[in-house]
Design a protein around this motif. Sequence first.
Motif, PDB file in Angstrom:
ATOM      1  N   ILE A  21      30.027  28.273  53.614  1.00  0.00           N
ATOM      2  CA  ILE A  21      29.543  29.589  53.200  1.00  0.00           C
ATOM      3  C   ILE A  21      28.036  29.546  52.985  1.00  0.00           C
ATOM      4  O   ILE A  21      27.297  30.452  53.391  1.00  0.00           O
ATOM      5  CB  ILE A  21      30.265  30.038  51.920  1.00  0.00           C
ATOM      6  CG1 ILE A  21      31.739  30.306  52.224  1.00  0.00           C
ATOM      7  CG2 ILE A  21      29.611  31.276  51.322  1.00  0.00           C
ATOM      8  CD1 ILE A  21      32.570  30.579  50.998  1.00  0.00           C
ATOM      9  N   ARG A  22      27.563  28.475  52.346  1.00  0.00           N
ATOM     10  CA  ARG A  22      26.123  28.340  52.124  1.00  0.00           C
ATOM     11  C   ARG A  22      25.381  28.195  53.457  1.00  0.00           C
ATOM     12  O   ARG A  22      24.299  28.769  53.640  1.00  0.00           O
ATOM     13  CB  ARG A  22      25.852  27.139  51.235  1.00  0.00           C
ATOM     14  CG  ARG A  22      26.343  27.297  49.802  1.00  0.00           C
ATOM     15  CD  ARG A  22      25.866  26.125  48.961  1.00  0.00           C
ATOM     16  NE  ARG A  22      26.400  26.141  47.612  1.00  0.00           N
ATOM     17  CZ  ARG A  22      25.863  26.784  46.590  1.00  0.00           C
ATOM     18  NH1 ARG A  22      24.760  27.494  46.775  1.00  0.00           N
ATOM     19  NH2 ARG A  22      26.405  26.730  45.386  1.00  0.00           N
ATOM     20  N   ALA A  23      25.945  27.440  54.385  1.00  0.00           N
ATOM     21  CA  ALA A  23      25.299  27.252  55.681  1.00  0.00           C
ATOM     22  C   ALA A  23      25.194  28.577  56.438  1.00  0.00           C
ATOM     23  O   ALA A  23      24.180  28.869  57.080  1.00  0.00           O
ATOM     24  CB  ALA A  23      26.071  26.232  56.513  1.00  0.00           C
ATOM     25  N   GLU A  24      26.249  29.393  56.333  1.00  0.00           N
ATOM     26  CA  GLU A  24      26.208  30.712  56.970  1.00  0.00           C
ATOM     27  C   GLU A  24      25.102  31.565  56.358  1.00  0.00           C
ATOM     28  O   GLU A  24      24.356  32.253  57.072  1.00  0.00           O
ATOM     29  CB  GLU A  24      27.562  31.409  56.789  1.00  0.00           C
ATOM     30  CG  GLU A  24      27.606  32.817  57.355  1.00  0.00           C
ATOM     31  CD  GLU A  24      28.871  33.551  56.970  1.00  0.00           C
ATOM     32  OE1 GLU A  24      28.930  34.762  57.242  1.00  0.00           O
ATOM     33  OE2 GLU A  24      29.773  32.930  56.381  1.00  0.00           O
ATOM     34  N   ALA A  25      24.982  31.520  55.021  1.00  0.00           N
ATOM     35  CA  ALA A  25      23.936  32.282  54.357  1.00  0.00           C
ATOM     36  C   ALA A  25      22.555  31.800  54.785  1.00  0.00           C
ATOM     37  O   ALA A  25      21.629  32.602  54.959  1.00  0.00           O
ATOM     38  CB  ALA A  25      24.097  32.166  52.842  1.00  0.00           C
ATOM     39  N   ALA A  26      22.400  30.479  54.941  1.00  0.00           N
ATOM     40  CA  ALA A  26      21.118  29.926  55.371  1.00  0.00           C
ATOM     41  C   ALA A  26      20.746  30.437  56.761  1.00  0.00           C
ATOM     42  O   ALA A  26      19.574  30.721  57.041  1.00  0.00           O
ATOM     43  CB  ALA A  26      21.165  28.412  55.345  1.00  0.00           C
ATOM     44  N   GLN A  27      21.738  30.559  57.640  1.00  0.00           N
ATOM     45  CA  GLN A  27      21.468  31.085  58.975  1.00  0.00           C
ATOM     46  C   GLN A  27      20.984  32.539  58.896  1.00  0.00           C
ATOM     47  O   GLN A  27      20.053  32.940  59.603  1.00  0.00           O
ATOM     48  CB  GLN A  27      22.726  30.981  59.837  1.00  0.00           C
ATOM     49  CG  GLN A  27      23.103  29.554  60.196  1.00  0.00           C
ATOM     50  CD  GLN A  27      24.398  29.496  60.998  1.00  0.00           C
ATOM     51  OE1 GLN A  27      25.067  30.513  61.208  1.00  0.00           O
ATOM     52  NE2 GLN A  27      24.775  28.296  61.430  1.00  0.00           N
ATOM     53  N   VAL A  28      21.630  33.313  58.032  1.00  0.00           N
ATOM     54  CA  VAL A  28      21.218  34.707  57.867  1.00  0.00           C
ATOM     55  C   VAL A  28      19.799  34.770  57.318  1.00  0.00           C
ATOM     56  O   VAL A  28      18.955  35.539  57.802  1.00  0.00           O
ATOM     57  CB  VAL A  28      22.194  35.452  56.941  1.00  0.00           C
ATOM     58  CG1 VAL A  28      21.664  36.843  56.593  1.00  0.00           C
ATOM     59  CG2 VAL A  28      23.567  35.549  57.582  1.00  0.00           C
ATOM     60  N   PHE A  29      19.531  33.968  56.284  1.00  0.00           N
ATOM     61  CA  PHE A  29      18.202  34.008  55.676  1.00  0.00           C
ATOM     62  C   PHE A  29      17.140  33.506  56.648  1.00  0.00           C
ATOM     63  O   PHE A  29      16.015  34.013  56.667  1.00  0.00           O
ATOM     64  CB  PHE A  29      18.192  33.164  54.397  1.00  0.00           C
ATOM     65  CG  PHE A  29      16.918  33.286  53.621  1.00  0.00           C
ATOM     66  CD1 PHE A  29      16.629  34.437  52.914  1.00  0.00           C
ATOM     67  CD2 PHE A  29      15.992  32.254  53.613  1.00  0.00           C
ATOM     68  CE1 PHE A  29      15.443  34.570  52.202  1.00  0.00           C
ATOM     69  CE2 PHE A  29      14.806  32.367  52.903  1.00  0.00           C
ATOM     70  CZ  PHE A  29      14.531  33.531  52.200  1.00  0.00           C
ATOM     71  N   ASP A  30      17.485  32.533  57.460  1.00  0.00           N
ATOM     72  CA  ASP A  30      16.544  32.028  58.469  1.00  0.00           C
ATOM     73  C   ASP A  30      16.189  33.135  59.452  1.00  0.00           C
ATOM     74  O   ASP A  30      15.053  33.226  59.932  1.00  0.00           O
ATOM     75  CB  ASP A  30      17.165  30.833  59.185  1.00  0.00           C
ATOM     76  CG  ASP A  30      16.183  30.150  60.127  1.00  0.00           C
ATOM     77  OD1 ASP A  30      14.959  30.201  59.870  1.00  0.00           O
ATOM     78  OD2 ASP A  30      16.628  29.574  61.136  1.00  0.00           O
TER      79      ASP A  30
END
Length: 441
Positions: free
Chosen positions: A38-47
């Motif tokens: 879930i955190r990795a998905e959020a990081a992709q969005v924020f990137d």
Amino acid sequence: MNAVQPPVVALQPLQTLGVSFLSRFQGLRDRMPGDGAIRAEAAQVFDRTGLPTQRVEAWKYTSLRPLADIRFREPLTQTDGSASRQLGDVPDLGAPRLVFLDGRFRPDLSDAGLLEGSRDGIDLEHFGHSSAFGERTGSDGVPLVALNTMLAEDGMVLTISSGIAAGTIVLVNLASDMSGEAVDFHPRHTIRLGSGASLTLVEICRGRGTYLHNAVTQISVAEDAVLEHIRWQNEDQHAFHIATVFADVAARGRYEAFVLNMGGRVARAEFHARLDGEGGAVHVHGAQLLRDQQVGDITSIVRHTAPGCSSRQAVRNVLAGRSRGVFQGKIEVTREAQKTDGYQMNAALLLSDEAEIDTKPELEIFADDVKCSHGATVGELDADQMFYLRSRGVPEVQARAILVRAFLAEAIDTVSHEGARAILDGAINAWWTHEEASETA
């Protein structure tokens, strides 16, 4: 022949800060609680999105550019007694308190009775060990929510069982200035009410120093449940406060929200509410008292997806100095949401020629049997009312105070909890006393 090198593209200041947040996540990702995917998905969005600029329509009136001039770091774990002293400055409502310091739960400062697992239908746990972490993720596309999902260390998951009248719980968010450096923290809170349950949640945000407080709160209100959510934000004048609230309301449920924005260099309270069942109601009321060069923003989006629901969005602003208030309100009505009753109102009282108010009401309606309206007023203290008070012997400063308090009374009166309303009244009086002293200095 030498290879042609691609041009070097200089990063904008907010992009540079976004990269630093992503770098921190990469260094911490294996040690953070919860679901790493879930955190990795959020990081992709924020990137992909980065921190929002004023080119983003939702942030057109509120600039985060001042953040780029600050180098943020993780807060240190505080071990001295300064947190207890800070807590002493927080009004006591005589109700159980849950205390977070720099985004981390402090059980030693919180009410022990709520920490013993399930008690009288009230269950409390940490978000990192709960399935609630992930109900809303960075995939929602909201940049600050993605940042929170990526870096959140702690938060509460509070569940009220069906039929339980939980009374009042106070959530205290404190920020320390122990290191003397700028810090950022990202608490993640979840509140779930079962059918027929009720709760008054009083949230108090205070702090010292320069910091970014980026909080996300997820709320679920089941059938016939009622949540009154009162937020008093009085952060340090050098702080940045971003609060994003998601509220889902089922049939005949009610979410009653009130926010008082007073502190922070830049402060934004953003509400996303969804009415999913017939007969539900969402009320988002607020007030902003701003001075100097403060920016205060209340943004609310209420989505009606079921018939026979009502919503109210009403904000009052008192603006002094070179401050700027922002209100963005939106009512969305789907085709199924017949008999919708929606209303928006934003009123501003300008105490200075240099103060500014930006208001943007929106209606997006696909149903044909609805009652939706919006309005906005901007003005200064009424000269006739001032003359009336002065002619009866009321000094000018007191006359101004009477008119300001009368202007705010309609907003404060929406708070039904007497203790919380008394705290808000006291905060307004303290703000006005400070403003009076500044004018006469």
